[in-house]
Scaffold this motif. Structure first.
Motif, PDB file in Angstrom:
ATOM      1  N   ILE A 141      35.667  63.345  49.960  1.00 47.18           N
ATOM      2  CA  ILE A 141      34.632  62.519  49.316  1.00 47.18           C
ATOM      3  C   ILE A 141      34.989  61.046  49.495  1.00 47.18           C
ATOM      4  CG2 ILE A 141      33.676  61.810  47.082  1.00 47.18           C
ATOM      5  CD1 ILE A 141      33.915  64.791  46.222  1.00 47.18           C
ATOM      6  N   LYS A 142      36.245  60.715  49.229  1.00 50.50           N
ATOM      7  CA  LYS A 142      36.679  59.326  49.363  1.00 50.50           C
ATOM      8  C   LYS A 142      36.522  58.844  50.796  1.00 50.50           C
ATOM      9  CE  LYS A 142      40.524  56.218  48.468  1.00 50.50           C
ATOM     10  NZ  LYS A 142      41.873  56.082  47.885  1.00 50.50           N
ATOM     11  N   GLN A 143      36.909  59.675  51.760  1.00 57.20           N
ATOM     12  CA  GLN A 143      36.802  59.299  53.171  1.00 57.20           C
ATOM     13  C   GLN A 143      35.354  59.016  53.548  1.00 57.20           C
ATOM     14  OE1 GLN A 143      39.373  58.984  55.606  1.00 57.20           O
ATOM     15  NE2 GLN A 143      37.680  58.015  56.677  1.00 57.20           N
ATOM     16  N   ARG A 144      34.468  59.897  53.158  1.00 59.81           N
ATOM     17  CA  ARG A 144      33.047  59.719  53.483  1.00 59.81           C
ATOM     18  C   ARG A 144      32.494  58.473  52.799  1.00 59.81           C
ATOM     19  NH1 ARG A 144      29.034  59.972  56.995  1.00 59.81           N
ATOM     20  NH2 ARG A 144      27.055  60.383  55.995  1.00 59.81           N
ATOM     21  N   ARG A 145      32.856  58.261  51.541  1.00 56.68           N
ATOM     22  CA  ARG A 145      32.378  57.094  50.794  1.00 56.68           C
ATOM     23  C   ARG A 145      32.826  55.807  51.470  1.00 56.68           C
ATOM     24  NH1 ARG A 145      34.871  53.809  47.651  1.00 56.68           N
ATOM     25  NH2 ARG A 145      36.675  55.131  47.269  1.00 56.68           N
ATOM     26  N   THR A 146      34.099  55.731  51.841  1.00 58.40           N
ATOM     27  CA  THR A 146      34.607  54.519  52.472  1.00 58.40           C
ATOM     28  C   THR A 146      34.038  54.336  53.878  1.00 58.40           C
ATOM     29  OG1 THR A 146      36.629  55.648  53.185  1.00 58.40           O
ATOM     30  CG2 THR A 146      36.722  54.423  51.108  1.00 58.40           C
ATOM     31  N   ASP A 147      33.804  55.434  54.589  1.00 62.75           N
ATOM     32  CA  ASP A 147      33.176  55.337  55.912  1.00 62.75           C
ATOM     33  C   ASP A 147      31.788  54.714  55.820  1.00 62.75           C
ATOM     34  OD1 ASP A 147      35.347  56.425  57.208  1.00 62.75           O
ATOM     35  OD2 ASP A 147      34.447  58.402  57.485  1.00 62.75           O
ATOM     36  N   LEU A 148      31.098  54.992  54.730  1.00 60.08           N
ATOM     37  CA  LEU A 148      29.759  54.436  54.539  1.00 60.08           C
ATOM     38  C   LEU A 148      29.788  53.045  53.920  1.00 60.08           C
ATOM     39  CD1 LEU A 148      27.833  57.577  53.249  1.00 60.08           C
ATOM     40  CD2 LEU A 148      27.728  56.543  55.526  1.00 60.08           C
ATOM     41  N   GLY A 149      30.975  52.578  53.563  1.00 54.71           N
ATOM     42  CA  GLY A 149      31.098  51.247  52.987  1.00 54.71           C
ATOM     43  C   GLY A 149      30.661  51.160  51.530  1.00 54.71           C
ATOM     44  N   LEU A 150      30.684  52.295  50.837  1.00 50.55           N
ATOM     45  CA  LEU A 150      30.314  52.304  49.420  1.00 50.55           C
ATOM     46  C   LEU A 150      31.554  52.150  48.558  1.00 50.55           C
ATOM     47  CD1 LEU A 150      27.844  55.331  49.224  1.00 50.55           C
ATOM     48  CD2 LEU A 150      27.260  52.914  49.123  1.00 50.55           C
ATOM     49  N   ASN A 151      31.400  51.473  47.421  1.00 49.26           N
ATOM     50  CA  ASN A 151      32.500  51.440  46.475  1.00 49.26           C
ATOM     51  C   ASN A 151      32.294  52.554  45.453  1.00 49.26           C
ATOM     52  OD1 ASN A 151      30.651  50.464  44.527  1.00 49.26           O
ATOM     53  ND2 ASN A 151      31.185  48.342  44.973  1.00 49.26           N
ATOM     54  N   GLN A 199      31.837  52.396  42.293  1.00 47.51           N
ATOM     55  CA  GLN A 199      30.766  52.095  41.337  1.00 47.51           C
ATOM     56  C   GLN A 199      29.401  52.501  41.896  1.00 47.51           C
ATOM     57  OE1 GLN A 199      31.168  50.852  38.156  1.00 47.51           O
ATOM     58  NE2 GLN A 199      28.997  51.261  37.921  1.00 47.51           N
ATOM     59  N   SER A 200      29.159  52.206  43.165  1.00 45.10           N
ATOM     60  CA  SER A 200      27.879  52.565  43.786  1.00 45.10           C
ATOM     61  C   SER A 200      27.670  54.072  43.798  1.00 45.10           C
ATOM     62  CB  SER A 200      27.804  52.039  45.221  1.00 45.10           C
ATOM     63  OG  SER A 200      27.880  50.649  45.246  1.00 45.10           O
ATOM     64  N   LEU A 201      28.706  54.793  44.213  1.00 47.04           N
ATOM     65  CA  LEU A 201      28.608  56.255  44.226  1.00 47.04           C
ATOM     66  C   LEU A 201      28.404  56.778  42.809  1.00 47.04           C
ATOM     67  CD1 LEU A 201      28.696  59.001  45.597  1.00 47.04           C
ATOM     68  CD2 LEU A 201      31.198  58.903  45.496  1.00 47.04           C
ATOM     69  N   ALA A 202      29.149  56.230  41.862  1.00 48.41           N
ATOM     70  CA  ALA A 202      29.043  56.671  40.471  1.00 48.41           C
ATOM     71  C   ALA A 202      27.621  56.514  39.943  1.00 48.41           C
ATOM     72  CB  ALA A 202      30.026  55.884  39.600  1.00 48.41           C
ATOM     73  N   GLN A 203      27.004  55.392  40.227  1.00 45.70           N
ATOM     74  CA  GLN A 203      25.633  55.156  39.766  1.00 45.70           C
ATOM     75  C   GLN A 203      24.670  56.162  40.374  1.00 45.70           C
ATOM     76  OE1 GLN A 203      25.060  51.043  40.810  1.00 45.70           O
ATOM     77  NE2 GLN A 203      25.774  50.310  38.823  1.00 45.70           N
ATOM     78  N   GLN A 204      24.862  56.479  41.644  1.00 41.64           N
ATOM     79  CA  GLN A 204      23.964  57.408  42.323  1.00 41.64           C
ATOM     80  C   GLN A 204      24.079  58.831  41.801  1.00 41.64           C
ATOM     81  OE1 GLN A 204      23.559  57.080  46.652  1.00 41.64           O
ATOM     82  NE2 GLN A 204      24.729  55.172  46.526  1.00 41.64           N
ATOM     83  N   ILE A 205      25.264  59.207  41.324  1.00 44.47           N
ATOM     84  CA  ILE A 205      25.445  60.593  40.865  1.00 44.47           C
ATOM     85  C   ILE A 205      25.491  60.711  39.342  1.00 44.47           C
ATOM     86  CG2 ILE A 205      26.557  61.279  43.020  1.00 44.47           C
ATOM     87  CD1 ILE A 205      29.258  61.267  41.520  1.00 44.47           C
ATOM     88  N   GLY A 206      25.357  59.574  38.660  1.00 44.42           N
ATOM     89  CA  GLY A 206      25.247  59.609  37.207  1.00 44.42           C
ATOM     90  C   GLY A 206      26.537  59.807  36.443  1.00 44.42           C
ATOM     91  N   VAL A 207      27.641  59.243  36.951  1.00 41.05           N
ATOM     92  CA  VAL A 207      28.918  59.295  36.249  1.00 41.05           C
ATOM     93  C   VAL A 207      29.528  57.898  36.259  1.00 41.05           C
ATOM     94  CG1 VAL A 207      29.361  61.720  36.868  1.00 41.05           C
ATOM     95  CG2 VAL A 207      30.282  59.897  38.310  1.00 41.05           C
TER      96      VAL A 207
END
Length: 144
Positions: A16-26, A28-36
């Protein structure tokens, strides 16, 4: 009784971390999108907390990839390395409009020699745009 994460849970968090960083997301951004909270994303990525099925589905949607990318293939977990990284690179290209247009245009070129020259050009261009050997970026002075 709360289940504790095991090695597979930690590997899923790492992916998950690898994919998130590959997309340039922090986080906080991922957290907002998934509601945590971003702290919860940290716990998922560090393998401190297990990611439930419905949450993993939300993560996959937010990261524009199939849930299967976080799981095994061929009976074993995929190792990081050329195959996995090239898969992630392909997903990054396909996640952008420019990438999809570039791939479509490339596939319409029937002459293999022309396609090869295009690959050589892109490789030369990408190499020229990388950082110099000393690792420092060349900063341009702003135009006045």
């Amino acid at each position: 009784m709360k289940k504790h994460p095991n090695e597979i849970d930690r590997e899923i968090g790492r992916r998950i971390k690898q994919r998130r960083t590959d997309l340039g997301l922090n986080q906080q951004s991922l957290a907002q999108q998934i509601g945590v909270s971003y702290q919860q994303v940290q716990k998922y990525e560090n393998g401190t907390d297990r990611v439930g099925a419905s949450r993993l589905f939300a993560v996959a949607n937010a990261l524009h990839c199939p849930v299967a990318d976080f799981y095994e293939r061929g009976g074993e977990f995929r190792e990081t390395g050329p195959v996995y990284e090239s898969s992630m690179d392909a997903q990054r290209v396909l996640s952008t409009e420019d990438g999809r247009l570039l791939i479509h245009a490339f596939l319409t070129i029937e002459d293999t020699a022309v396609r090869q020259k295009l690959v050589e050009f892109a490789t030369t261009l990408s190499t020229a745009l990388r950082r110099p050997p000393n690792g420092r970026r060349v900063r341009r002075r702003p135009r006045l």
